[in-house]
Every structure is written in structure tokens, then in C-alpha cells.
Design a protein around this motif. Structure first.
Motif, short mmCIF file in Angstrom:
data_model
loop_
_atom_site.label_atom_id
_atom_site.label_comp_id
_atom_site.label_asym_id
_atom_site.label_seq_id
_atom_site.Cartn_x
_atom_site.Cartn_y
_atom_site.Cartn_z
N GLN A 212 -14.00 -15.67 67.59
CA GLN A 212 -15.47 -16.43 67.94
C GLN A 212 -14.89 -17.63 67.96
O GLN A 212 -16.10 -18.45 68.47
CB GLN A 212 -16.21 -15.75 67.53
CG GLN A 212 -16.49 -14.64 67.51
CD GLN A 212 -17.03 -13.58 67.87
OE1 GLN A 212 -18.90 -13.82 68.40
NE2 GLN A 212 -17.95 -12.68 67.04
N GLY A 213 -14.53 -18.26 66.76
CA GLY A 213 -14.41 -19.67 66.93
C GLY A 213 -13.65 -20.54 67.74
O GLY A 213 -13.43 -20.38 68.92
N PRO A 214 -12.18 -21.14 66.69
CA PRO A 214 -11.21 -21.87 67.21
C PRO A 214 -10.20 -21.16 68.00
O PRO A 214 -10.20 -21.88 69.39
CB PRO A 214 -10.54 -22.41 65.90
CG PRO A 214 -10.42 -21.77 64.86
CD PRO A 214 -12.06 -21.06 65.56
N MET A 215 -10.51 -19.62 68.22
CA MET A 215 -9.41 -19.09 69.12
C MET A 215 -10.19 -18.99 70.31
O MET A 215 -9.79 -19.22 72.16
CB MET A 215 -9.23 -17.63 68.72
CG MET A 215 -8.52 -17.65 67.29
SD MET A 215 -7.01 -18.64 67.90
CE MET A 215 -5.62 -18.28 69.05
N ALA A 216 -11.10 -18.45 70.77
CA ALA A 216 -11.99 -18.38 72.13
C ALA A 216 -11.92 -19.65 72.54
O ALA A 216 -12.65 -19.75 73.95
CB ALA A 216 -14.11 -17.92 71.78
N ALA A 217 -12.21 -21.00 71.71
CA ALA A 217 -12.77 -22.18 72.34
C ALA A 217 -11.45 -22.94 72.63
O ALA A 217 -11.56 -23.58 74.23
CB ALA A 217 -13.40 -22.86 70.86
N LEU A 218 -10.08 -22.58 72.49
CA LEU A 218 -8.86 -22.70 72.71
C LEU A 218 -9.18 -22.07 74.04
O LEU A 218 -8.18 -22.89 75.14
CB LEU A 218 -7.66 -22.06 72.14
CG LEU A 218 -7.19 -23.27 70.92
CD1 LEU A 218 -6.60 -22.67 69.98
CD2 LEU A 218 -7.00 -24.70 71.18
N ASP A 219 -9.02 -20.87 73.98
CA ASP A 219 -8.87 -19.67 75.79
C ASP A 219 -9.73 -21.10 77.06
O ASP A 219 -9.43 -20.97 77.93
CB ASP A 219 -9.51 -18.51 75.47
CG ASP A 219 -8.55 -17.73 74.58
OD1 ASP A 219 -7.56 -18.41 74.38
OD2 ASP A 219 -9.21 -16.79 74.10
N HIS A 220 -11.28 -21.01 76.14
CA HIS A 220 -11.65 -21.99 76.80
C HIS A 220 -10.93 -23.16 77.38
O HIS A 220 -11.60 -23.42 79.00
CB HIS A 220 -13.15 -22.03 76.64
CG HIS A 220 -13.80 -22.86 78.17
ND1 HIS A 220 -15.05 -22.05 78.80
CD2 HIS A 220 -14.36 -23.93 77.82
CE1 HIS A 220 -15.68 -23.25 79.97
NE2 HIS A 220 -15.34 -24.31 78.78
N ILE A 221 -10.64 -24.17 76.87
CA ILE A 221 -10.23 -25.50 76.43
C ILE A 221 -9.19 -25.15 77.94
O ILE A 221 -9.31 -26.10 79.01
CB ILE A 221 -10.42 -25.96 75.81
CG1 ILE A 221 -11.48 -26.57 74.87
CG2 ILE A 221 -9.30 -27.39 75.04
CD1 ILE A 221 -11.44 -26.75 73.16
#
Length: 573
Positions: free
Chosen positions: A286-295
Motif C-alpha cells: 500500500q506504500g511504495p508499490m501502490a505509489a509506483l503504480d499510480h506515478i
């Protein structure tokens, strides 16, 4: 909440923890078994080491003779006549009045006692290194509490202040002590003086994504063109993210946007009892992996520069290892700010972390669902008790000084967060106790990950006086992956060394790059090879990022804004 183990399963007898939890609370989360085991180990080995006993007896006799000679000669003020000298960084006896009798005699007696007990708890034959260090630390805490500087009758500064003010300093100190006791009784924390979104965390941007654990903030561009690779900042979740976005003049995030980068930052939720079963993998996904997906989806970027601070850097390293295992090439580089990946030599913090201590802490967390920030901050303060505890008590309660107005960093430090019970248990066991990540045993989604699979260029930052992530521990990233590592060692501590903006006075740093094919360097070898530079390390980092970025393009649009930065999660208490 549900009881748990490190695999998220309810252990046998979990409903019978009430007694252990009560004991843990009475002991303030400190394991008496761990302390007694350490004392027993030290005492037994010392009892069976006659040579050590003889040496200590001789030192005690010599110290006593030195002190008697000092007193007999009238406790002369000249420093070269002193029987013992304060250790480097010990500022308790700097005032000239400590060089006059009888205060000089008391100071000398204390310093000689420090010398003796340091010898008595060090280099005892057969004593385990962990118990050796822990005993030295424990005795140091006891002596620090008994220092003559802590008491009115033996502190010349406090006595002089009492005479000067007619005792008003003691009245003011008593009022401050009563206010502190009232806050402690109500379990109320000291409030930050800076308002988030008004005084700090004011770099313009938008919250563009939110899940249960984090909000993702995209910051507004400050230049006409930007590098095509955005920067993702993963902060630690033990404190609020805006350590990297304090006042405008020392905001790392603002600085990066002014240098032509598109910056995203994770703002973590402040968890409560309902989040007790959230674990390390929840923070990863829910942190860096979700952020990378969105970015990547929102900006069209193919790669992203990952930046992790402290515990956030450890999590980013886990993400990078998992992505390398799975063939995910979305990271262009990885920057680790005071972040550990190998916990085999994690400094004095390891004195608080052993099986007995972690088990006791789990009992406390099982009852409340999380670890209170104050419970962890007290451990950090004990590592530097002279500076962070006793000196402040002296100034406030004996000298009667008003508490200094909080600057932005102090205010941020008071705005701490909680840690979910399961996550913190997994972190302590898998990282500190077992060192699974460095050993290649850490599992993500059922399969082990290895830092040796990381081929990304790495920029690492350590700070000279870091008592949370010692720089030689941070330095170990050199030998854990197959990557070129540019490492910076800057003056300052865990926070102040990182927040080292251009123009900051008295800043310097060392920098050196070790290629993957180069020979291994020890930290001491690295010091010899590194180039010393004056000023902030930030420009060197920006140049390093730019060299690994593409030609500049128009800034990507901010899409799907949910609200203005700094968002909602950062304001949760």
C-alpha cells in the motif's frame, strides 16, 4: 485486537497473556528477565576473572589516591591538575565555576567513578559482546542520573542562579514540573508549535492518490521543464513525512522541485488500534508499490528515482529487491537517507532489542494494538541521555529557564506517530533480531528476496553522529548488492544531517563512489578515499540524479487531485 505472531497467525495460548501484559506495563515495557540475565552474566564472569579483579582493585586504589591528592592541594582550578577529564562531548562541567572547590572535587569524584565503572563493565573475559555493551550502557545511565550537575546542592550554576533570582528559578522550575506531571497524568503530549500546512509542509501540491495506509502527494512544478523521471520519497512512518518539507528555506522537497524534478511523497496514516494486524507487507504494497503504480500511470514515466528515509529506506530496499526478483524495471535509481539494510551492527539501539525484550514489547502492543510514539522516543532519548534528558531537566527545573520556543525541527519531532503492533513486531524480529533482509531470507509474497539482485545505481547518506542509524551500519549497503554506490557522510545527526540545505552554516561532507567491480572498502578505507567538501550535500545529490535522468520535458499535469497538500493523514493525531 487479535493476538498475532510474525506470520500473522494467532499463537497458542494467546488469550492468556493478560498477566504478562500487566508485568510488561509495570516494567514500562522493559524486560526484567533481560536485565537480570545481563547482570548475572557480567557478575559471574567477573567473579571468575581474578586478573580483571586485581586490575580493577588497582584502578580503584589509584583513582582514590588521585582524588585525595587533588582535594589535598585545594582542588586547583587549572585543568592540567585535574585527576580526570570529561569525555569528548560531555558539556556538564564546562562552566568555570565547576573548577572551584568544593564543586571541582565533586566533579572529579564523578569523572573518576565513570572511568572505573567503564573499565569494570568492559573487556570482562568470557562476557558476550552484547552483554558487555549493555552493561556499560546500563551503568552509564545510572551514573548519569547521579551526576552532581543534576542536584541543586552540588551544581554551582544552579546555586548561583538561585542567589541571583532570589529563588525565582526554583519556583519557575516547580511550576514547570507540575505542568509536566499534569500532562503525564492526562497522557497528553507536548503540542507542536508549528501548524502543518501553515508554518511547515507548505510546498504547493495536491493529494493525487489515497488508500488506507497512505496519501500520495504530487508537488507543483517550479520550473518550465523537468526531468522525465519523477522522484518518489518514501519517509519513515514512525514520524510525519514533512521532516522533508519543513520551512520553505530548508524543505528538501521544495529544493528538488526548484531543481527541475517532479516530486511525489508518501504521507503515512497515523494508525490506531484497528490497524493492529497491518504488517510490513501491507506497508510495502500500500506504500511504495501502490505509489509506483499510480506515478507511472498518471505521468507516463517509464522509470522513477526512489528515495527512502530511515525506515522508509529499508522498505524501499525491500521493494527494490522484490522488483529485481520479479523483473520489474520501474526504478531508475535508489537513494537511501540514513537507512539501514543490514542490522548486524545497528549501534546502541540493539541494546533494547533481544528476544526477551521484544517478547515483552509484544505483550504491551497486544493490549493496545500499537506502539505509542512516546514508548519508542524514550529509547532514542536514552541513547543520548545527557543531551536529551538531563541537560533539559537542569535548564528547566534547576535553572528555571523557560522552555525554548520550538523551531520547525523541534515541532516536527513532537508530532510523532504510532506503530501498528504486527508491523513493529515483524520489523524488530525480521530485521533487528534475525537480519533476514541482509541474509537473503526476507520473504515477499511467499518468496525470498535478495539485495544482491539489485543492479540500480545507489546514493547513500550517513551522518556522523547518528545514534539511530549509525553511519557504519548504513554503509553496509556497499556489500549487499551488485551496484555502483555513491556514499556521502555528512556532519550532523539522524535528522539535522539530512536536513542540510545549501547555505546552512558549518556544514561539510565526504563523498566517494565505489563501482561494483571495485575492491571492497571498509568504512575506514572509505574515509581515506573520500573527498571532503564544504557546504550542503544536496547539490551533489541533485547532480547525481540529473546525470541519471533524461532530457528535460514539459512538467506532467497533476491529474485526479483529491485535495491540496499536505492532505488529511498528516494531520491525524
Amino acid at each position: 485486537m487479535k493476538d498475532f505472531d510474525t506470520n500473522g497467525q494467532r499463537p497458542p495460548g494467546a488469550g492468556e497473556r493478560e498477566l504478562r501484559t500487566s508485568i510488561a506495563r509495570l516494567a514500562l515495557g522493559t524486560s526484567p528477565v533481560s536485565t537480570l540475565s545481563m547482570l548475572n552474566d557480567w557478575a559471574l564472569h567477573l567473579a571468575t576473572a581474578p586478573d580483571k579483579q586485581i586490575a580493577l582493585g588497582r584502578q580503584a586504589q589509584q583513582n582514590w589516591s588521585r582524588w585525595l591528592r587533588f582535594v589535598a592541594t585545594g582542588s586547583p582550578a587549572a585543568p592540567d591538575t585535574w585527576a580526570a577529564r570529561p569525555k569528548q562531548g560531555d558539556r556538564r562541567f564546562r562552566d568555570p565555576r565547576w573548577a572551584k572547590p568544593p564543586f571541582a572535587a565533586w566533579a572529579q569524584a564523578f569523572l573518576l567513578a565513570e572511568e572505573f565503572w567503564d573499565a569494570a563493565t568492559s573487556d570482562v573475559p568470557g562476557l558476550t559482546p552484547a552483554h558487555d555493551a549493555a552493561m556499560t550502557f546500563l551503568v552509564r545511565q545510572i551514573l548519569d542520573a547521579a551526576a552532581p550537575s543534576n542536584f541543586l546542592a552540588t551544581n554551582p550554576e544552579a546555586l548561583a542562579r538561585t542567589v541571583e533570582t532570589g529563588g525565582r528559578n526554583l519556583v519557575h522550575g516547580a511550576v514547570s514540573a507540575a505542568a509536566y506531571a499534569q500532562r503525564a497524568f492526562r497522557k497528553a503530549r507536548k503540542r507542536p508549535s508549528k501548524v502543518v500546512g501553515r508554518d511547515v509542509a507548505v510546498t504547493p501540491g495536491k493529494v493525487v492518490f489515497r488508500n488506507h495506509l497512505m496519501e500520495l502527494i504530487q508537488y507543483s512544478p517550479q520550473t518550465a521543464t523537468v526531468h522525465p523521471e519523477p522522484i518518489l520519497i518514501v519517509p519513515a512512518w514512525i514520524m510525519k513525512y514533512y521532516i522533508l518539507d519543513l520551512s520553505p528555506e530548508n524543505s528538501m522537497i521544495r529544493y528538488l522541485t526548484e531543481q527541475g524534478f517532479t516530486v511525489f511523497a508518501i504521507s503515512w496514516r497515523n494508525p490506531g488500534a484497528a490497524d493492529a494486524d497491518l504488517g510490513m507487507l501491507d506497508y510495502l504494497h500500500q506504500g511504495p508499490m501502490a505509489a509506483l503504480d499510480h506515478i507511472c500511470k498518471a505521468t507516463g514515466a517509464e522509470t522513477v528515482h526512489g528515495t527512502g528515509y530511515c525506515l522508509g529506506g529499508t522498505l524501499l530496499s525491500v521493494a527494490a529487491a522484490a522488483m529485481a526478483r520479479d523483473g520489474d524495471a520501474r526504478l531508475a535509481s535508489m537513494t537511501l537517507l540514513a537507512a539501514q539494510t543490514d542490522f548486524s551492527e545497528a549501534g546502541e539501539l540493539m541494546l533494547f532489542i533481544n528476544e526477551s525484550q521484544v517478547s515483552f514489547l509484544e505483550d504491551v502492543m497486544a493490549a493496545q494494538g500499537y506502539l505509542e510514539a512516546d514508548q519508542m522516543m524514550s529509547a532514542f532519548q536514552m541513547l543520548r541521555s545527557n543531551d536529551l534528558i538531563w541537560s533539559q531537566l537542569i535548564r528547566t527545573y534547576l535553572l528555571g529557564e523557560s522552555e525554548a520556543e520550538m523551531n520547525d525541527l523541534m515541532s516536527w519531532n513532537a508530532d510523532s506517530t504510532r506503530m501498528p503492533a504486527r508491523m513493529h513486531s515483524e520489523y524488530l524480529r525480521q530485521m533487528f533480531l534475525n537480519n533476514d533482509l541482509a541474509a537473503g531470507r526476507y520473504r515477499v509474497d511467499g518468496h525470498a528476496v535478495s539485495l544482491r539482485n539489485i543492479r540500480l545505481p545507489i546514493f547513500g547518506v550517513g551522518t556522523e553522529t547518528d545514534h539511530i542509524a549509525p553511519w557504519k551500519s548504513v554503509f553496509k549497503i556497499h556489500d549487499l548488492g551488485h551496484a555502483d554506490v555513491t556514499f556521502v557522510l555528512t556532519n550532523g545527526g539522524h535528522n539535522a544531517g539530512v536536513i542540510s540545505e545549501p547555505g546552512h552554516k558549518r556544514r561539510h561532507f565526504r563523498i566517494h563512489t565505489r563501482r561494483d567491480q571495485d575492491l571492497t572498502l571498509t568504512p575506514d578505507d572509505w574515509l581515506d578515499a573520500a573527498e571532503m567538501r564544504q557546504g550542503s550535500w544536496w547539490p551533489a545529490w541533485v547532480a547525481w540524479l540529473a546525470a541519471r535522468s533524461g532530457e528535460k520535458i514539459k512538467p506532467p499535469k497533476i491529474r485526479g487531485a483529491l485535495e491540496d497538500a499536505p492532505g488529511t493523514y498528516v494531520k491525524m493525531e
